[in-house]
Write a protein that holds these residues in place. Structure first.
Motif, PDB file in Angstrom:
ATOM      1  N   GLU A  95       0.856  -1.188   0.000  1.00 18.03           N
ATOM      2  CA  GLU A  95       0.000   0.000   0.000  1.00 18.03           C
ATOM      3  C   GLU A  95       0.895   1.242   0.000  1.00 18.03           C
ATOM      4  O   GLU A  95       1.273   1.753   1.030  1.00 18.03           O
ATOM      5  N   VAL A  96       1.231   1.677  -1.186  1.00 21.90           N
ATOM      6  CA  VAL A  96       2.127   2.821  -1.327  1.00 21.90           C
ATOM      7  C   VAL A  96       1.426   4.105  -0.878  1.00 21.90           C
ATOM      8  O   VAL A  96       0.255   4.337  -1.203  1.00 21.90           O
ATOM      9  N   ASN A  97       2.151   4.907  -0.146  1.00 19.14           N
ATOM     10  CA  ASN A  97       1.663   6.244   0.197  1.00 19.14           C
ATOM     11  C   ASN A  97       1.888   7.138  -1.025  1.00 19.14           C
ATOM     12  O   ASN A  97       2.983   7.677  -1.223  1.00 19.14           O
ATOM     13  N   TRP A  98       0.864   7.243  -1.861  1.00 23.89           N
ATOM     14  CA  TRP A  98       1.023   7.981  -3.117  1.00 23.89           C
ATOM     15  C   TRP A  98       1.342   9.447  -2.872  1.00 23.89           C
ATOM     16  O   TRP A  98       2.081  10.067  -3.640  1.00 23.89           O
ATOM     17  N   GLU A  99       0.801   9.993  -1.798  1.00 24.18           N
ATOM     18  CA  GLU A  99       1.110  11.385  -1.465  1.00 24.18           C
ATOM     19  C   GLU A  99       2.606  11.555  -1.201  1.00 24.18           C
ATOM     20  O   GLU A  99       3.203  12.575  -1.551  1.00 24.18           O
ATOM     21  N   ALA A 100       3.218  10.533  -0.602  1.00 18.79           N
ATOM     22  CA  ALA A 100       4.664  10.600  -0.349  1.00 18.79           C
ATOM     23  C   ALA A 100       5.439  10.554  -1.651  1.00 18.79           C
ATOM     24  O   ALA A 100       6.473  11.228  -1.796  1.00 18.79           O
ATOM     25  N   VAL A 101       4.963   9.774  -2.620  1.00 19.97           N
ATOM     26  CA  VAL A 101       5.620   9.732  -3.930  1.00 19.97           C
ATOM     27  C   VAL A 101       5.578  11.113  -4.570  1.00 19.97           C
ATOM     28  O   VAL A 101       6.589  11.611  -5.085  1.00 19.97           O
ATOM     29  N   LEU A 102       4.404  11.739  -4.529  1.00 17.99           N
ATOM     30  CA  LEU A 102       4.266  13.076  -5.124  1.00 17.99           C
ATOM     31  C   LEU A 102       5.131  14.094  -4.380  1.00 17.99           C
ATOM     32  O   LEU A 102       5.775  14.954  -5.001  1.00 17.99           O
ATOM     33  N   GLU A 103       5.157  13.988  -3.069  1.00 10.82           N
ATOM     34  CA  GLU A 103       5.913  14.952  -2.263  1.00 10.82           C
ATOM     35  C   GLU A 103       7.417  14.826  -2.493  1.00 10.82           C
ATOM     36  O   GLU A 103       8.121  15.834  -2.637  1.00 10.82           O
ATOM     37  N   LYS A 104       7.912  13.592  -2.562  1.00 13.92           N
ATOM     38  CA  LYS A 104       9.346  13.388  -2.746  1.00 13.92           C
ATOM     39  C   LYS A 104       9.768  13.583  -4.195  1.00 13.92           C
ATOM     40  O   LYS A 104      10.941  13.811  -4.471  1.00 13.92           O
ATOM     41  N   ASP A 105       8.822  13.464  -5.111  1.00 11.96           N
ATOM     42  CA  ASP A 105       9.016  13.807  -6.524  1.00 11.96           C
ATOM     43  C   ASP A 105      10.372  13.328  -7.065  1.00 11.96           C
ATOM     44  O   ASP A 105      11.246  14.120  -7.408  1.00 11.96           O
ATOM     45  N   PRO A 106      10.560  12.017  -7.175  1.00 10.64           N
ATOM     46  CA  PRO A 106      11.880  11.486  -7.569  1.00 10.64           C
ATOM     47  C   PRO A 106      12.289  11.877  -8.986  1.00 10.64           C
ATOM     48  O   PRO A 106      11.440  12.148  -9.841  1.00 10.64           O
ATOM     49  N   ASP A 107      13.590  11.860  -9.215  1.00  8.92           N
ATOM     50  CA  ASP A 107      14.129  12.190 -10.538  1.00  8.92           C
ATOM     51  C   ASP A 107      13.815  11.093 -11.555  1.00  8.92           C
ATOM     52  O   ASP A 107      13.714  11.367 -12.751  1.00  8.92           O
ATOM     53  N   VAL A 108      13.704   9.860 -11.070  1.00 10.02           N
ATOM     54  CA  VAL A 108      13.544   8.708 -11.954  1.00 10.02           C
ATOM     55  C   VAL A 108      12.425   7.812 -11.428  1.00 10.02           C
ATOM     56  O   VAL A 108      12.323   7.581 -10.218  1.00 10.02           O
ATOM     57  N   ILE A 109      11.592   7.319 -12.326  1.00  4.41           N
ATOM     58  CA  ILE A 109      10.589   6.307 -11.990  1.00  4.41           C
ATOM     59  C   ILE A 109      10.930   5.041 -12.769  1.00  4.41           C
ATOM     60  O   ILE A 109      11.082   5.084 -13.989  1.00  4.41           O
ATOM     61  N   ILE A 110      11.077   3.931 -12.049  1.00  3.60           N
ATOM     62  CA  ILE A 110      11.324   2.640 -12.691  1.00  3.60           C
ATOM     63  C   ILE A 110      10.038   1.827 -12.585  1.00  3.60           C
ATOM     64  O   ILE A 110       9.518   1.620 -11.483  1.00  3.60           O
ATOM     65  N   VAL A 111       9.520   1.397 -13.717  1.00  6.36           N
ATOM     66  CA  VAL A 111       8.292   0.599 -13.755  1.00  6.36           C
ATOM     67  C   VAL A 111       8.658  -0.857 -14.023  1.00  6.36           C
ATOM     68  O   VAL A 111       9.235  -1.171 -15.065  1.00  6.36           O
ATOM     69  N   LYS A 112       8.330  -1.721 -13.062  1.00  5.47           N
ATOM     70  CA  LYS A 112       8.532  -3.157 -13.252  1.00  5.47           C
ATOM     71  C   LYS A 112       7.244  -3.731 -13.834  1.00  5.47           C
ATOM     72  O   LYS A 112       6.204  -3.709 -13.190  1.00  5.47           O
ATOM     73  N   TYR A 113       7.332  -4.245 -15.049  1.00  8.78           N
ATOM     74  CA  TYR A 113       6.126  -4.675 -15.748  1.00  8.78           C
ATOM     75  C   TYR A 113       6.176  -6.170 -16.060  1.00  8.78           C
ATOM     76  O   TYR A 113       7.222  -6.803 -15.957  1.00  8.78           O
ATOM     77  N   GLY A 114       5.029  -6.717 -16.414  1.00  3.59           N
ATOM     78  CA  GLY A 114       4.984  -8.075 -16.919  1.00  3.59           C
ATOM     79  C   GLY A 114       4.609  -9.139 -15.929  1.00  3.59           C
ATOM     80  O   GLY A 114       4.503 -10.315 -16.291  1.00  3.59           O
ATOM     81  N   ARG A 115       4.402  -8.772 -14.665  1.00  8.45           N
ATOM     82  CA  ARG A 115       4.076  -9.804 -13.666  1.00  8.45           C
ATOM     83  C   ARG A 115       2.802 -10.565 -14.039  1.00  8.45           C
ATOM     84  O   ARG A 115       2.677 -11.748 -13.801  1.00  8.45           O
ATOM     85  N   THR A 116       1.841  -9.885 -14.638  1.00  8.39           N
ATOM     86  CA  THR A 116       0.586 -10.531 -15.025  1.00  8.39           C
ATOM     87  C   THR A 116       0.398 -10.499 -16.538  1.00  8.39           C
ATOM     88  O   THR A 116      -0.721 -10.512 -17.028  1.00  8.39           O
ATOM     89  N   GLY A 117       1.513 -10.419 -17.273  1.00  7.96           N
ATOM     90  CA  GLY A 117       1.428 -10.406 -18.724  1.00  7.96           C
ATOM     91  C   GLY A 117       1.309  -9.018 -19.325  1.00  7.96           C
ATOM     92  O   GLY A 117       1.189  -8.879 -20.540  1.00  7.96           O
ATOM     93  N   SER A 118       1.366  -7.998 -18.501  1.00  8.11           N
ATOM     94  CA  SER A 118       1.248  -6.628 -18.998  1.00  8.11           C
ATOM     95  C   SER A 118       2.522  -6.182 -19.690  1.00  8.11           C
ATOM     96  O   SER A 118       3.605  -6.698 -19.431  1.00  8.11           O
ATOM     97  N   THR A 119       2.394  -5.204 -20.562  1.00 10.34           N
ATOM     98  CA  THR A 119       3.543  -4.604 -21.230  1.00 10.34           C
ATOM     99  C   THR A 119       3.961  -3.342 -20.492  1.00 10.34           C
ATOM    100  O   THR A 119       3.216  -2.814 -19.651  1.00 10.34           O
ATOM    101  N   PHE A 120       5.145  -2.856 -20.818  1.00 10.06           N
ATOM    102  CA  PHE A 120       5.606  -1.599 -20.237  1.00 10.06           C
ATOM    103  C   PHE A 120       4.653  -0.471 -20.594  1.00 10.06           C
ATOM    104  O   PHE A 120       4.290   0.353 -19.743  1.00 10.06           O
ATOM    105  N   GLU A 121       4.227  -0.425 -21.843  1.00  8.42           N
ATOM    106  CA  GLU A 121       3.331   0.650 -22.281  1.00  8.42           C
ATOM    107  C   GLU A 121       2.023   0.628 -21.501  1.00  8.42           C
ATOM    108  O   GLU A 121       1.499   1.687 -21.118  1.00  8.42           O
ATOM    109  N   GLU A 122       1.502  -0.572 -21.243  1.00 12.47           N
ATOM    110  CA  GLU A 122       0.246  -0.674 -20.500  1.00 12.47           C
ATOM    111  C   GLU A 122       0.409  -0.214 -19.058  1.00 12.47           C
ATOM    112  O   GLU A 122      -0.430   0.543 -18.539  1.00 12.47           O
ATOM    113  N   ASP A 123       1.474  -0.650 -18.403  1.00 12.24           N
ATOM    114  CA  ASP A 123       1.660  -0.256 -17.005  1.00 12.24           C
ATOM    115  C   ASP A 123       2.048   1.215 -16.878  1.00 12.24           C
ATOM    116  O   ASP A 123       1.663   1.876 -15.906  1.00 12.24           O
TER     117      ASP A 123
END
Length: 335
Positions: free
Chosen positions: A260-288
């Protein structure tokens, strides 16, 4: 869904805080050609393989291998010959192009029962866990059972309490697995070569630290129903980020995986880079990535505006040499 999620992530739960680094790009298993139907002549038997406090002796190379789980399938594809690596199971639809190239037949997306393993014409099972079958009964039927040492923490967290987690970082254990499994399968020179390549690329990434000075977050979706999740530095993904020099905004969270990510914390910390791990359920990078951009306020983030959203496949985050592909992808995108 949560029990399955925890089970599939168990491989990443026991990670040391100091790692020597990450991964190599072992050459595709398709290169493990059918020059010989039997093991390489450079092998010396007997070979004693130790994992999790257990000892298994091999007097000759296995002729037919069955794997259970994605980690074991990746190692078999790296080190075995075509024909020697015969069957696969328990990958839960996780894409595995290296094993596909080996021609190993998928006999089940889920784990196999004791009876279904014994019914197969195999003499070795390499497994990620003992879930679904009794290893002692399989061994009593004349089929040896072993596990990559880099996956022992997964199996122990998944209920195999008698196993002893080996010492060493996950990346040190990957090197050891390449060498020791290479000996078991009859290809010690191949295992040694791949381990050296792996260690060389570890050293190169460790020296370059391409993410130094940048903050980052890794985000992923376990399923269409689950909200966005993240990782701390107690996870292997978090340690990958640390090794690359990236400062994980959730580094100090106790749990390896943040359900349960604290999304407000993500917005507040505003990182320089976002890494998206995709494919766990067959999804593509573009979809996620598209789903991520629908999160409230996502469009205001620095990484989104700077187009610093990097995708890595879930397949490349299991504790195997394939992790090097993820590391290189991140490294290249940071340059």
């Amino acid at each position: 869904m949560k029990p399955m999620m925890i089970k599939q992530m168990g491989a990443m739960l026991a990670v040391g805080t100091v790692l020597v680094g990450c991964l190599m790009g072992c050459s595709n298993s398709a290169d493990n050609s059918t020059k010989a139907s039997s093991a390489s002549m450079d092998a010396a038997y007997p070979v004693v393989y130790n994992y999790g406090g257990r000892e298994v002796t091999f007097d000759e190379a296995p002729k037919k291998i069955l794997t259970s789980g994605p980690t074991s399938a990746i190692y078999a594809a790296e080190l075995a010959e075509k024909g020697q690596f015969a069957y696969r199971s328990g990958e839960f639809k996780d894409p595995n192009p290296e094993a596909d190239a080996m021609g190993a037949e998928i006999i089940s997306d889920n784990e196999l029962s004791t009876e279904s393993i014994i019914s197969r014409d195999v003499d070795l099972v390499i497994t990620d866990t003992f879930t679904g079958f009794d290893p002692e009964k399989v061994e009593a039927a004349g089929i040896k059972v072993i596990m990559p040492n880099s996956g022992v923490a997964h199996a122990k967290a998944d209920g195999a309490g008698s196993l002893v987690v080996p010492e060493g970082t996950p990346f040190e254990l990957i090197s050891k697995d390449l060498r020791e499994l290479g000996k078991v399968l009859g290809h010690p020179e191949r295992g040694e070569q791949k381990a050296k390549e792996f260690e060389k690329q570890i050293a190169e990434l460790d020296k370059s630290k391409p993410g130094k000075g940048k903050t980052a977050v890794m985000l992923f979706y376990f399923s269409p129903e689950y909200p966005v999740m993240s990782v701390s530095n107690a996870s292997i993904e978090g340690q990958m980020m640390k090794h690359l020099g990236l400062e994980n905004i959730f580094a100090d969270e106790e749990a390896p995986y943040l359900e349960e990510v604290n999304w407000e914390a993500v917005l507040e910390k505003d990182p320089d880079v976002i890494i998206v791990k995709y494919g766990r359920t067959g999804s593509t990078f573009e979809e996620d990535k598209a789903r991520l951009l629908t999160e409230p306020g996502a469009g205001t983030m620095k990484a989104v505006k700077d187009n610093k959203i990097i995708g890595i496949s879930n397949h490349n985050t299991w504790p195997t040499p394939e992790m090097m592909d993820a590391m290189r992808t991140i490294s290249d995108a940071l340059k």
